[in-house]
Scaffold this active site. Sequence first.
Site, PDB file in Angstrom:
ATOM      1  N   LYS A  54      -0.581   4.935   4.518  1.00 21.75           N
ATOM      2  CA  LYS A  54      -1.615   4.092   5.143  1.00 21.75           C
ATOM      3  C   LYS A  54      -1.240   3.876   6.610  1.00 21.75           C
ATOM      4  O   LYS A  54      -0.102   3.514   6.915  1.00 21.75           O
ATOM      5  CB  LYS A  54      -1.715   2.750   4.414  1.00 21.75           C
ATOM      6  CG  LYS A  54      -2.780   1.815   4.981  1.00 21.75           C
ATOM      7  CD  LYS A  54      -2.926   0.566   4.127  1.00 21.75           C
ATOM      8  CE  LYS A  54      -3.917  -0.426   4.708  1.00 21.75           C
ATOM      9  NZ  LYS A  54      -5.288   0.094   4.833  1.00 21.75           N
TER      10      LYS A  54
ATOM     11  N   HIS B 147       0.837  -1.211   0.000  1.00 13.12           N
ATOM     12  CA  HIS B 147       0.000   0.000   0.000  1.00 13.12           C
ATOM     13  C   HIS B 147       0.864   1.250   0.000  1.00 13.12           C
ATOM     14  O   HIS B 147       2.057   1.198   0.296  1.00 13.12           O
ATOM     15  CB  HIS B 147      -0.909   0.019   1.236  1.00 13.12           C
ATOM     16  CG  HIS B 147      -2.082  -0.915   1.130  1.00 13.12           C
ATOM     17  ND1 HIS B 147      -1.977  -2.262   1.406  1.00 13.12           N
ATOM     18  CD2 HIS B 147      -3.372  -0.697   0.765  1.00 13.12           C
ATOM     19  CE1 HIS B 147      -3.165  -2.837   1.214  1.00 13.12           C
ATOM     20  NE2 HIS B 147      -4.016  -1.917   0.827  1.00 13.12           N
TER      21      HIS B 147
HETATM   22  N1  LIG Z   1     -12.692  -0.525   2.378  1.00 19.68           N
HETATM   23  C1  LIG Z   1     -11.990  -0.150   1.308  1.00 19.68           C
HETATM   24  O1  LIG Z   1     -12.239  -0.591   0.160  1.00 19.68           O
HETATM   25  C2  LIG Z   1     -10.870   0.846   1.506  1.00 19.68           C
HETATM   26  C3  LIG Z   1     -10.129   1.317   0.415  1.00 19.68           C
HETATM   27  C4  LIG Z   1      -9.151   2.271   0.636  1.00 19.68           C
HETATM   28  C5  LIG Z   1      -8.927   2.752   1.932  1.00 19.68           C
HETATM   29  N2  LIG Z   1      -9.642   2.242   2.963  1.00 19.68           N
HETATM   30  C6  LIG Z   1      -9.502   2.749   4.334  1.00 19.68           C
HETATM   31  O2  LIG Z   1     -10.197   3.986   4.430  1.00 19.68           O
HETATM   32  C7  LIG Z   1      -9.631   4.774   5.495  1.00 19.68           C
HETATM   33  C8  LIG Z   1      -9.339   6.178   4.986  1.00 19.68           C
HETATM   34  O3  LIG Z   1      -8.285   6.117   4.039  1.00 19.68           O
HETATM   35  P1  LIG Z   1      -7.751   7.428   3.314  1.00 19.68           P
HETATM   36  O4  LIG Z   1      -6.606   7.014   2.485  1.00 19.68           O
HETATM   37  O5  LIG Z   1      -8.886   8.194   2.685  1.00 19.68           O
HETATM   38  O6  LIG Z   1      -7.225   8.270   4.591  1.00 19.68           O
HETATM   39  P2  LIG Z   1      -7.001   9.827   4.704  1.00 19.68           P
HETATM   40  O7  LIG Z   1      -6.039  10.033   5.817  1.00 19.68           O
HETATM   41  O8  LIG Z   1      -6.703  10.427   3.364  1.00 19.68           O
HETATM   42  O9  LIG Z   1      -8.450  10.396   5.143  1.00 19.68           O
HETATM   43  C9  LIG Z   1      -9.006  10.229   6.419  1.00 19.68           C
HETATM   44  C10 LIG Z   1      -9.835  11.477   6.718  1.00 19.68           C
HETATM   45  O10 LIG Z   1     -10.590  11.262   7.908  1.00 19.68           O
HETATM   46  C11 LIG Z   1     -10.672  12.514   8.559  1.00 19.68           C
HETATM   47  N3  LIG Z   1     -11.112  12.348   9.948  1.00 19.68           N
HETATM   48  C12 LIG Z   1     -10.365  12.073  11.047  1.00 19.68           C
HETATM   49  N4  LIG Z   1     -11.152  12.075  12.139  1.00 19.68           N
HETATM   50  C13 LIG Z   1     -12.422  12.338  11.713  1.00 19.68           C
HETATM   51  C14 LIG Z   1     -13.690  12.496  12.374  1.00 19.68           C
HETATM   52  N5  LIG Z   1     -13.790  12.380  13.719  1.00 19.68           N
HETATM   53  N6  LIG Z   1     -14.798  12.754  11.633  1.00 19.68           N
HETATM   54  C15 LIG Z   1     -14.696  12.901  10.305  1.00 19.68           C
HETATM   55  N7  LIG Z   1     -13.522  12.790   9.615  1.00 19.68           N
HETATM   56  C16 LIG Z   1     -12.402  12.515  10.330  1.00 19.68           C
HETATM   57  C17 LIG Z   1      -9.278  13.100   8.404  1.00 19.68           C
HETATM   58  O11 LIG Z   1      -9.272  14.512   8.630  1.00 19.68           O
HETATM   59  C18 LIG Z   1      -8.985  12.752   6.933  1.00 19.68           C
HETATM   60  O12 LIG Z   1      -9.431  13.779   6.048  1.00 19.68           O
HETATM   61  C19 LIG Z   1      -8.413   3.980   5.983  1.00 19.68           C
HETATM   62  O13 LIG Z   1      -8.783   3.234   7.120  1.00 19.68           O
HETATM   63  C20 LIG Z   1      -8.110   3.050   4.805  1.00 19.68           C
HETATM   64  O14 LIG Z   1      -7.438   1.866   5.203  1.00 19.68           O
HETATM   65  C21 LIG Z   1     -10.608   1.313   2.771  1.00 19.68           C
END
Ligand SMILES: NC(=O)c1ccc[n+]([C@@H]2O[C@H](COP(=O)([O-])OP(=O)(O)OC[C@H]3O[C@@H](n4cnc5c(N)ncnc54)[C@H](O)[C@@H]3O)[C@@H](O)[C@H]2O)c1
Length: 224
Positions: A136, A132
């Site tokens: 991450k 990844h």
């Molecule tokens: N299920 C899937 O298919 C899949 C695919 C890709 C990523 N993911 C997961 O999704 C998650 C997010 O990944 P990302 O790359 O977008 O991360 P990222 O760090 O780019 O985004 C996370 C966001 O959450 C916000 N945040 C933090 N606390 C918060 C709160 N209390 N309320 C609202 N927003 C809040 C942060 O400010 C940030 O903008 C990770 O856990 C990742 O592993 C899952």
Amino acid sequence: MSKIRVAVAGAAGRMGQTVCEAVEGADDMELVARADPALDTTLAQALAERPDVLVDFTVPDTATANAREAVGAGVHVVIGTTGFDPAELADLAGAQANIFIAPNFAIGAVLMTQFATAAARHMARAEIIELHHHTKVDAPSGTAARTASLMRDAAPEHGDVPIHSVRLPGLVAHQEVILGDVGQTLTIRHDSTDRTSFMPGVLLAVRRVPTLSQSPLVGLEHLL
Ligand SMILES: NC(=O)c1ccc[n+]([C@@H]2O[C@H](COP(=O)([O-])OP(=O)(O)OC[C@H]3O[C@@H](n4cnc5c(N)ncnc54)[C@H](O)[C@@H]3O)[C@@H](O)[C@H]2O)c1
């Protein structure tokens, strides 16, 4: 027909931004709120917009707290955030709103997990390499943990499936399952080269979460 009102938590993040675009592009959905500290919008403010469904792509602790707050407000939840144990939300079974959780919303990744689970019964040993982007936060990935758990359930006699995590710039989300037996190996690999790979699965979950027969429900395969 009235549109599904959708709020997104983590709306300023990599996944959250892509989800907002996908919801705005769906004819049967309306994006009503973007919650994210980076946008100065709390979840409570987003829930005040009376969404039908909250989509959460945040961080592990936040995702479980957000799910409790949303379900308490009668709002269904689709969680894509990884790095927490879905069993933490088991007590919300039978609540007034449903929860759907998927560690991976890409159809190819779901198939990879299914093929690897089927293969686990027939090959002596297996290891997983998940790769990844370097920002991450969790390791191993939710997809790798779930693949290993399903493979172990399918072939307990073969023991645990070790997971190796690679974090590098230039990567998005990739996983290789390598199975080995006498004189042969089998490699099953999936690559998400763009975050749009997850969007059809996310939109499907938004449409289906209000009518789940079981909640919390884990895994996109249950909706296909
Ligand atoms: N299920 C899937 O298919 C899949 C695919 C890709 C990523 N993911 C997961 O999704 C998650 C997010 O990944 P990302 O790359 O977008 O991360 P990222 O760090 O780019 O985004 C996370 C966001 O959450 C916000 N945040 C933090 N606390 C918060 C709160 N209390 N309320 C609202 N927003 C809040 C942060 O400010 C940030 O903008 C990770 O856990 C990742 O592993 C899952």
